[in-house]
Design an enzyme around this catalytic site. Structure first.
Site, PDB file in Angstrom:
ATOM      1  N   TYR A 137     -83.074  16.996 -80.736  1.00  0.00           N
ATOM      2  CA  TYR A 137     -82.807  17.989 -81.825  1.00  0.00           C
ATOM      3  C   TYR A 137     -84.347  18.009 -82.564  1.00  0.00           C
ATOM      4  O   TYR A 137     -85.248  17.511 -82.687  1.00  0.00           O
ATOM      5  CB  TYR A 137     -82.119  16.746 -82.811  1.00  0.00           C
ATOM      6  CG  TYR A 137     -81.719  17.497 -84.038  1.00  0.00           C
ATOM      7  CD1 TYR A 137     -80.683  18.311 -84.036  1.00  0.00           C
ATOM      8  CD2 TYR A 137     -82.665  17.301 -85.005  1.00  0.00           C
ATOM      9  CE1 TYR A 137     -80.553  19.180 -85.479  1.00  0.00           C
ATOM     10  CE2 TYR A 137     -82.339  17.968 -86.463  1.00  0.00           C
ATOM     11  CZ  TYR A 137     -81.390  18.895 -86.652  1.00  0.00           C
ATOM     12  OH  TYR A 137     -81.205  19.585 -87.690  1.00  0.00           O
ATOM     13  N   TRP A 188     -86.246  21.735 -85.139  1.00  0.00           N
ATOM     14  CA  TRP A 188     -86.221  22.856 -85.542  1.00  0.00           C
ATOM     15  C   TRP A 188     -87.426  23.591 -84.510  1.00  0.00           C
ATOM     16  O   TRP A 188     -87.262  24.903 -84.512  1.00  0.00           O
ATOM     17  CB  TRP A 188     -86.705  23.285 -86.738  1.00  0.00           C
ATOM     18  CG  TRP A 188     -85.479  23.224 -87.527  1.00  0.00           C
ATOM     19  CD1 TRP A 188     -84.496  22.244 -87.849  1.00  0.00           C
ATOM     20  CD2 TRP A 188     -85.134  24.284 -88.616  1.00  0.00           C
ATOM     21  NE1 TRP A 188     -83.457  22.702 -88.789  1.00  0.00           N
ATOM     22  CE2 TRP A 188     -84.188  23.853 -89.209  1.00  0.00           C
ATOM     23  CE3 TRP A 188     -85.727  25.488 -89.004  1.00  0.00           C
ATOM     24  CZ2 TRP A 188     -83.295  24.694 -90.372  1.00  0.00           C
ATOM     25  CZ3 TRP A 188     -85.178  26.334 -89.861  1.00  0.00           C
ATOM     26  CH2 TRP A 188     -83.937  26.065 -90.535  1.00  0.00           C
TER      27      TRP A 188
HETATM   28  N1  LIG Z   1     -85.153  11.373 -95.448  1.00  0.00           N
HETATM   29  C1  LIG Z   1     -84.651  12.396 -95.170  1.00  0.00           C
HETATM   30  N2  LIG Z   1     -84.638  12.741 -93.929  1.00  0.00           N
HETATM   31  C2  LIG Z   1     -84.433  13.857 -93.265  1.00  0.00           C
HETATM   32  C3  LIG Z   1     -83.852  14.908 -94.202  1.00  0.00           C
HETATM   33  C4  LIG Z   1     -83.886  14.499 -95.379  1.00  0.00           C
HETATM   34  O1  LIG Z   1     -83.420  15.381 -96.435  1.00  0.00           O
HETATM   35  N3  LIG Z   1     -84.090  13.480 -95.851  1.00  0.00           N
HETATM   36  N4  LIG Z   1     -83.583  16.055 -93.481  1.00  0.00           N
HETATM   37  C5  LIG Z   1     -82.901  16.277 -92.437  1.00  0.00           C
HETATM   38  C6  LIG Z   1     -82.728  17.617 -91.795  1.00  0.00           C
HETATM   39  S1  LIG Z   1     -81.811  18.558 -92.851  1.00  0.00           S
HETATM   40  C7  LIG Z   1     -83.602  17.948 -90.831  1.00  0.00           C
HETATM   41  S2  LIG Z   1     -82.812  19.779 -90.050  1.00  0.00           S
HETATM   42  C8  LIG Z   1     -84.614  17.133 -89.719  1.00  0.00           C
HETATM   43  C9  LIG Z   1     -85.468  18.116 -89.268  1.00  0.00           C
HETATM   44  O2  LIG Z   1     -86.123  17.291 -88.472  1.00  0.00           O
HETATM   45  P1  LIG Z   1     -86.750  18.138 -87.104  1.00  0.00           P
HETATM   46  O3  LIG Z   1     -86.552  19.551 -86.950  1.00  0.00           O
HETATM   47  O4  LIG Z   1     -87.263  17.253 -86.214  1.00  0.00           O
HETATM   48  O5  LIG Z   1     -88.485  18.360 -87.971  1.00  0.00           O
HETATM   49  P2  LIG Z   1     -89.587  18.964 -87.623  1.00  0.00           P
HETATM   50  O6  LIG Z   1     -90.893  18.753 -88.418  1.00  0.00           O
HETATM   51  O7  LIG Z   1     -89.338  20.699 -87.720  1.00  0.00           O
HETATM   52  O8  LIG Z   1     -89.771  18.979 -86.228  1.00  0.00           O
HETATM   53  C10 LIG Z   1     -90.177  20.005 -85.307  1.00  0.00           C
HETATM   54  C11 LIG Z   1     -91.307  19.462 -84.323  1.00  0.00           C
HETATM   55  O9  LIG Z   1     -91.384  20.545 -83.142  1.00  0.00           O
HETATM   56  C12 LIG Z   1     -92.961  20.726 -82.918  1.00  0.00           C
HETATM   57  N5  LIG Z   1     -92.736  22.076 -82.344  1.00  0.00           N
HETATM   58  C13 LIG Z   1     -93.029  23.384 -82.945  1.00  0.00           C
HETATM   59  N6  LIG Z   1     -92.809  24.244 -82.188  1.00  0.00           N
HETATM   60  C14 LIG Z   1     -92.869  23.839 -80.836  1.00  0.00           C
HETATM   61  C15 LIG Z   1     -92.678  24.568 -79.546  1.00  0.00           C
HETATM   62  O10 LIG Z   1     -92.760  25.559 -79.441  1.00  0.00           O
HETATM   63  N7  LIG Z   1     -92.531  23.419 -78.627  1.00  0.00           N
HETATM   64  C16 LIG Z   1     -92.445  22.245 -78.616  1.00  0.00           C
HETATM   65  N8  LIG Z   1     -92.496  21.366 -77.884  1.00  0.00           N
HETATM   66  N9  LIG Z   1     -92.725  21.753 -80.131  1.00  0.00           N
HETATM   67  C17 LIG Z   1     -92.789  22.365 -81.069  1.00  0.00           C
HETATM   68  C18 LIG Z   1     -93.554  20.564 -84.300  1.00  0.00           C
HETATM   69  O11 LIG Z   1     -94.793  20.264 -84.078  1.00  0.00           O
HETATM   70  C19 LIG Z   1     -92.781  19.390 -84.872  1.00  0.00           C
HETATM   71  O12 LIG Z   1     -93.489  18.170 -84.459  1.00  0.00           O
HETATM   72  O13 LIG Z   1     -85.166  16.276 -90.791  1.00  0.00           O
HETATM   73  C20 LIG Z   1     -83.759  15.406 -91.403  1.00  0.00           C
HETATM   74  N10 LIG Z   1     -84.524  14.053 -92.032  1.00  0.00           N
HETATM   75  N1  LIG Z   2     -89.432  24.692 -98.020  1.00  0.00           N
HETATM   76  C1  LIG Z   2     -88.623  24.178 -97.068  1.00  0.00           C
HETATM   77  N2  LIG Z   2     -87.331  24.530 -97.066  1.00  0.00           N
HETATM   78  C2  LIG Z   2     -86.275  24.059 -96.352  1.00  0.00           C
HETATM   79  C3  LIG Z   2     -86.527  23.136 -95.427  1.00  0.00           C
HETATM   80  C4  LIG Z   2     -87.935  22.540 -95.508  1.00  0.00           C
HETATM   81  O1  LIG Z   2     -88.351  21.534 -94.624  1.00  0.00           O
HETATM   82  N3  LIG Z   2     -88.812  22.996 -96.430  1.00  0.00           N
HETATM   83  N4  LIG Z   2     -85.761  22.843 -94.648  1.00  0.00           N
HETATM   84  C5  LIG Z   2     -84.560  23.466 -94.491  1.00  0.00           C
HETATM   85  C6  LIG Z   2     -83.481  22.687 -93.921  1.00  0.00           C
HETATM   86  S1  LIG Z   2     -83.475  22.304 -92.357  1.00  0.00           S
HETATM   87  C7  LIG Z   2     -82.266  22.403 -94.581  1.00  0.00           C
HETATM   88  S2  LIG Z   2     -81.054  21.589 -93.914  1.00  0.00           S
HETATM   89  C8  LIG Z   2     -82.392  22.671 -95.920  1.00  0.00           C
HETATM   90  C9  LIG Z   2     -81.698  21.586 -96.716  1.00  0.00           C
HETATM   91  O2  LIG Z   2     -81.089  22.052 -98.153  1.00  0.00           O
HETATM   92  P1  LIG Z   2     -80.726  21.010 -98.839  1.00  0.00           P
HETATM   93  O3  LIG Z   2     -79.899  19.854 -98.336  1.00  0.00           O
HETATM   94  O4  LIG Z   2     -79.872  21.663-100.026  1.00  0.00           O
HETATM   95  O5  LIG Z   2     -81.828  20.539 -99.643  1.00  0.00           O
HETATM   96  P2  LIG Z   2     -82.380  18.866-100.001  1.00  0.00           P
HETATM   97  O6  LIG Z   2     -83.793  18.983-100.598  1.00  0.00           O
HETATM   98  O7  LIG Z   2     -82.163  17.709 -98.892  1.00  0.00           O
HETATM   99  O8  LIG Z   2     -81.362  18.461-101.101  1.00  0.00           O
HETATM  100  C10 LIG Z   2     -81.060  19.276-102.240  1.00  0.00           C
HETATM  101  C11 LIG Z   2     -81.183  18.545-103.556  1.00  0.00           C
HETATM  102  O9  LIG Z   2     -80.139  17.596-103.852  1.00  0.00           O
HETATM  103  C12 LIG Z   2     -80.216  16.660-104.694  1.00  0.00           C
HETATM  104  N5  LIG Z   2     -79.408  15.608-104.287  1.00  0.00           N
HETATM  105  C13 LIG Z   2     -79.578  14.443-103.444  1.00  0.00           C
HETATM  106  N6  LIG Z   2     -78.598  13.524-103.365  1.00  0.00           N
HETATM  107  C14 LIG Z   2     -78.012  14.031-104.478  1.00  0.00           C
HETATM  108  C15 LIG Z   2     -76.787  13.298-105.134  1.00  0.00           C
HETATM  109  O10 LIG Z   2     -76.257  12.360-104.749  1.00  0.00           O
HETATM  110  N7  LIG Z   2     -76.264  13.936-105.883  1.00  0.00           N
HETATM  111  C16 LIG Z   2     -76.698  15.538-106.405  1.00  0.00           C
HETATM  112  N8  LIG Z   2     -76.126  15.884-107.530  1.00  0.00           N
HETATM  113  N9  LIG Z   2     -77.843  15.625-106.009  1.00  0.00           N
HETATM  114  C17 LIG Z   2     -78.333  15.122-104.999  1.00  0.00           C
HETATM  115  C18 LIG Z   2     -81.771  16.221-104.431  1.00  0.00           C
HETATM  116  O11 LIG Z   2     -82.379  16.431-105.856  1.00  0.00           O
HETATM  117  C19 LIG Z   2     -82.177  17.517-103.635  1.00  0.00           C
HETATM  118  O12 LIG Z   2     -83.494  18.300-104.202  1.00  0.00           O
HETATM  119  O13 LIG Z   2     -83.525  23.256 -96.531  1.00  0.00           O
HETATM  120  C20 LIG Z   2     -84.048  24.250 -95.585  1.00  0.00           C
HETATM  121  N10 LIG Z   2     -85.257  24.773 -96.355  1.00  0.00           N
HETATM  122 MO   LIG Z   3     -81.818  20.856 -91.883  1.00  0.00          MO
END
Ligand SMILES: Nc1nc2c(c(=O)[nH]1)N[C@H]1C(S)=C(S)[C@@H](COP(=O)(O)OP(=O)(O)OC[C@H]3O[C@@H](n4cnc5c(=O)[nH]c(N)nc54)[C@H](O)[C@@H]3O)O[C@H]1N2
Ligand SMILES: Nc1nc2c(c(=O)[nH]1)N[C@H]1C(S)=C(S)[C@@H](COP(=O)(O)OP(=O)(O)OC[C@H]3O[C@@H](n4cnc5c(=O)[nH]c(N)nc54)[C@H](O)[C@@H]3O)O[C@H]1N2
Ligand SMILES: [Mo]
Length: 780
Positions: free
Chosen positions: A108, A110
């Protein structure tokens, strides 16, 4: 393909123009046509040329010797020939001894934009050509919605595409009530790319049209200043109580739309019985909600009245479902929308996950562009994505998911390409333990992240700016040429070439390559894209012309889209894909699953750390949303990401009052801790965060100090503090936003950050390395 002059590149955070000097990328800037380009581009040059870049294939010394701990071991650099020999031998051994369902390559993450070089697709295609692998299902982003919504409203992936467009909201809505806000920092990003950042302009249009916004969120800036939103910070994890307080008010005031409920929903009587407290003796009144959430009962009551007397849309951020029992706020959002009776009307109803990316409600793709086929996977076993540690720690154990009982496979080999579990998964100390169990771990990476440091074999790979591709976002309208601007550095390789060579050594080259070169594949994928465009009467240039030009914009297939308008217009002709064809406010199917943590109708549960009394020792709520300065953990050592760190640590937002009572000043290094782990971070004092809450951005590369208590993270990764219990046994989704912690000044000598450097390399002689590898290969 000919060399071309295009400076373009595409990333999940937008397109960029690349400057190269002396064969190195020196800067990437936003495209002039983008009204709001992302500063995340500033991380690219500095990180790709940074100290943490992986130069050569490497192997963990302890793995060669049969000793050591993953994550805490030295490496030895090897040649590609040696790496291929090792991997071919390991793959053959594991397949022969245990079968392909002992290979976990859910992988898993991005990774990077680009239709052909998509890291996961490449790995999965390779493994499918060699008997298959166990994959993962769902995502970390909105998994509770993916699994719950089909039971109660329909496919959530369809909802995302069918989201009411923002210009429609600007024109028709009076009021937008947002749970978790709509963070503009997150709308920099869209999976696969975004050519134009439209959200800011669309929000400005809403304000100009007089639309009012209410922001229930612990972080004020989850609603951009542009919206001038009313900020009502709830205690995290209490949105369901507030929603129920609103619903109860609507019900007792007779403001709910009974005709809508009768025609379009099933099960409202059961919800009403619960709201009124007839089933459990607790009326879910505004007063009850106020006591739980900290939001005033008067405002909950008056807001319910505002909502019923206006064209109102209720929204729930993805972050709000990434919590304990995260299915419940989704179900209550749907319930509130249904009670207001405006679902399917322009600017009314509900929508989950606005703000989750740059495109939702702003644009959709017109057609599916060409993509690399992953082939057919003969292995049918899958795991829910957030059960990775659970799987590794419990091979053969049964677990519950979506009403089924399933069994974990026994993963002897793990291969990760394009994701960073040691950033993304919860309870990293548990994951670290779980990662000790497989026999072999392979990681393909750009940088020496913690995940790379848990691998036995590490493969250095090319970045998107170092390979030729084209980008089309999953929900975007732009086609972007992505020429290679420079060669991969040192021994880094394009992943397609790695798998082609491995396939050749395994005697199965054609199954992976189909006899095509990288250029042949790009031609094929582009031709598929041209054919799909032709079906819409759009004629795309040939690949060579496209690759040397600018990006191409396509139209939004449905610029006036109103979510569920067809269903509203004729529910018999356009039933929902639910058991009843209607919105299920009570779901017999879910009720029949008989799950204690997700009954048949929306139900209030307090977050787990509260229920287990953690608040006595650790009274602060930890939020860990997406970082403004990068995409997750990607390019964390880049200039923009590091520019906001505090003394090298990830910033943690602390309310001045919480800081004062703990003796913390702005700019201090602090320590966050609970029973699960501890990390350092840099204090940023701000009234933007509600009192009683801390906000630590996700994605700082985990930097454990193995000599410190709880392997204290030097850098600030919140996942050392989060739990791995997931939302519920219905959806088994990440519940990262539900954790209690405390924070204190860090008074010791601050340790230096190690993770942005390379690991320790052992300098073994060539013959010594060769002997060890030979032994490993022969032994295997
Ligand atoms: N506490 C907490 N944890 C969270 C979240 C949160 O809100 N709070 N959010 C969650 C969510 S919504 C998501 S989507 C995940 C994201 O989790 P990930 O998608 O695992 O995070 P990324 O940092 O995008 O990791 C992508 C990795 O791929 C590598 N990469 C980039 N391009 C390439 C390529 O072409 N080939 C290879 N082999 N590698 C490459 C990058 O260097 C990076 O290390 O995290 C989750 N974890
Ligand atoms: N710049 C940037 N943009 C991104 C990403 C990134 O890594 N960087 N990741 C992308 C990805 S994979 C995803 S999934 C999306 C995630 O998009 P979201 O899931 O919408 O983003 P988060 O930042 O996890 O959460 C949004 C807000 O929810 C609020 N929140 C958390 N818990 C609670 C709660 O219990 N109640 C309420 N009311 N609010 C709460 C927090 O204040 C937080 O700022 O963003 C995407 N966009
Ligand atoms: Mo995500």
């Amino acid at each position: 393909m000919q060399q071309n002059n295009s400076k373009l590149t595409s990333n999940h955070w937008g397109i960029g123009l690349v400057e190269v000097a002396d064969g190195k990328i020196v800067s990437v800037k936003g495209h002039p046509s983008d009204p709001n380009p992302s500063e995340i581009n500033k991380n690219i040059a500095s990180s790709l040329n940074g100290n943490a870049r992986i130069s050569n294939p490497a192997v963990r010394v302890g793995w060669l010797n049969g000793t050591g701990t993953r994550g805490h071991d030295d490496y030895v650099e090897i040649s590609w020939d040696q790496a291929y020999d090792l991997i071919a031998a390991e793959l053959t051994r594991v397949r022969t001894n245990y079968g392909n369902d002992s290979i976990f390559a859910g992988s898993y993450g991005w990774s990077s934009a680009g239709r052909f070089h998509h890291a996961q697709s490449q790995l999965k295609r390779f493994l499918n050509a060699h008997g298959g692998f166990v994959r993962s299902e769902g995502n970390y982003s909105y998994n509770a919605a993916l699994v719950l919504m089909p039971h109660i409203v329909g496919s959530f992936r369809d909802h995302v595409m069918q989201a009411t467009r923002w210009p429609v909201i600007a024109q028709h809505s009076d009021l937008v009530v947002m749970f978790g806000g709509m963070a503009t920092r997150n709308t920099q990003v869209s999976d696969g790319g975004v050519v134009k950042h439209r959200m800011m302009d669309n929000m400005k249009a809403c304000r100009a049209a007089g639309v009012k916004f209410v922001n229930f969120s612990p972080l004020q800036r989850d609603a951009d200043d542009t919206l001038d939103a009313e900020w009502l910070p709830p205690k995290p994890g209490t949105d369901v109580a507030i929603m129920m307080g609103l619903a109860h008010t609507l019900l007792v005031e007779g403001l709910h739309d009974q005709a809508f409920l009768d025609k379009y929903t099933v099960g409202f009587e059961k919800v009403a019985t619960y709201l009124l407290g007839k089933s459990d003796g607790i009326a879910k009144s505004a007063k009850w909600a106020a006591e739980i959430s900290g939001v005033s009962a008067d405002r909950i009551r008056s807001l319910a009245i505002d909502m019923a007397s206006s064209r109102t849309i209720v929204t729930c951020a993805a972050g709000v479902q990434r919590t304990d029992y995260g299915e419940q706020p989704l179900w209550m959002t749907v319930t509130l929308g249904a009670m207001l009776g405006q679902i399917g009307l322009p600017g009314g109803g509900f929508m989950c996950c606005y703000g989750v990316n740059a495109n939702i409600g702003n644009i959709e793709r017109l057609f599916r562009p060409g993509a690399l086929s992953q082939g057919r996977n003969p292995v049918k076993n899958t795991i829910p994505v957030a059960m990775i540690a659970e799987m590794l720690l419990n091979p053969g154990r049964d677990y519950s998911y979506n009403g089924q009982t399933r069994t974990f496979p026994d993963a002897k080999m793990v291969w990760w390409a394009g994701g960073n579990p040691f950033h993304h998964h919860q309870d990293l100390l548990r994951l670290h333990k779980a990662f000790q169990s497989p026999q072999t771990i392979i990681v393909n990476e750009l940088n020496w992240t913690s995940t790379a440091r848990h691998a036995d074999i590490v493969l250095p790979v090319a970045a998107p700016q170092e390979r030729t591709d084209f980008g089309v976002g999953k929900s975007d309208n732009g086609l972007v040429p992505m020429p290679a601007h420079t060669a991969p550095p040192a021994a880094a390789k394009i992943e397609y070439n790695i798998y082609a060579e491995l396939s050749r050594r395994l005697g199965n080259e054609n199954a992976f390559t189909e006899g095509r070169s990288e250029t042949d594949w790009l031609e094929k994928l582009w031709q598929e894209t041209q054919r799909a465009a032709n079906a819409h009467n759009i004629h795309l240039p040939d690949l060579e012309e496209f690759m040397s030009g600018d990006f191409i914009s396509l139209p939004d297939p449905s610029p006036q889209q109103v979510f569920l308008s067809d269903f509203r217009a004729d529910p018999n002709a356009n039933p929902l894909p639910t058991p009843s064809g209607k919105i299920e406010l009570f779901s017999q199917r879910i009720s029949d699953f008989d799950l204690p943590d997700c009954p048949g109708h929306p139900t209030w549960f307090p977050m787990r750390d509260l229920a287990t009394g953690q608040d006595k020792q650790h009274p602060l709520y930890l939020l860990s949303g997406q970082p403004e300065t990068r995409l997750h953990s990607q390019l964390d050592n880049g200039d923009f990401s590091t520019s906001r760190k505090v003394k090298g640590r990830e910033p943690v937002l602390i309310h001045p009052q919480d800081a004062r009572v703990r003796g913390i000043a702005d700019g201090d290094i602090v320590e966050l801790f609970n029973d699960r782990g501890r990390c350092l971070a840099g204090a940023v004092l701000t009234e933007e965060i509600a009192q009683g809450c801390l906000f630590l951005w996700t994605g700082a590369w985990w930097d454990p100090d193995f000599d410190a208590e709880h392997m204290r993270d030097r850098h600030g990764n919140p996942n050392v503090l989060t739990h791995d219990l997931r939302t519920s046994s219905l959806t088994q989704s990440s519940a990262a936003h539900s954790a209690l912690v405390d924070v204190a000044p860090f008074t010791q000598q601050p340790p230096e950050i190690q993770i942005h450097k390379k690991p320790c390399f052992k300098s073994l002689s060539r013959s010594d390395i060769q002997n060890k590898i030979q032994k490993k290969v022969e032994h295997d």
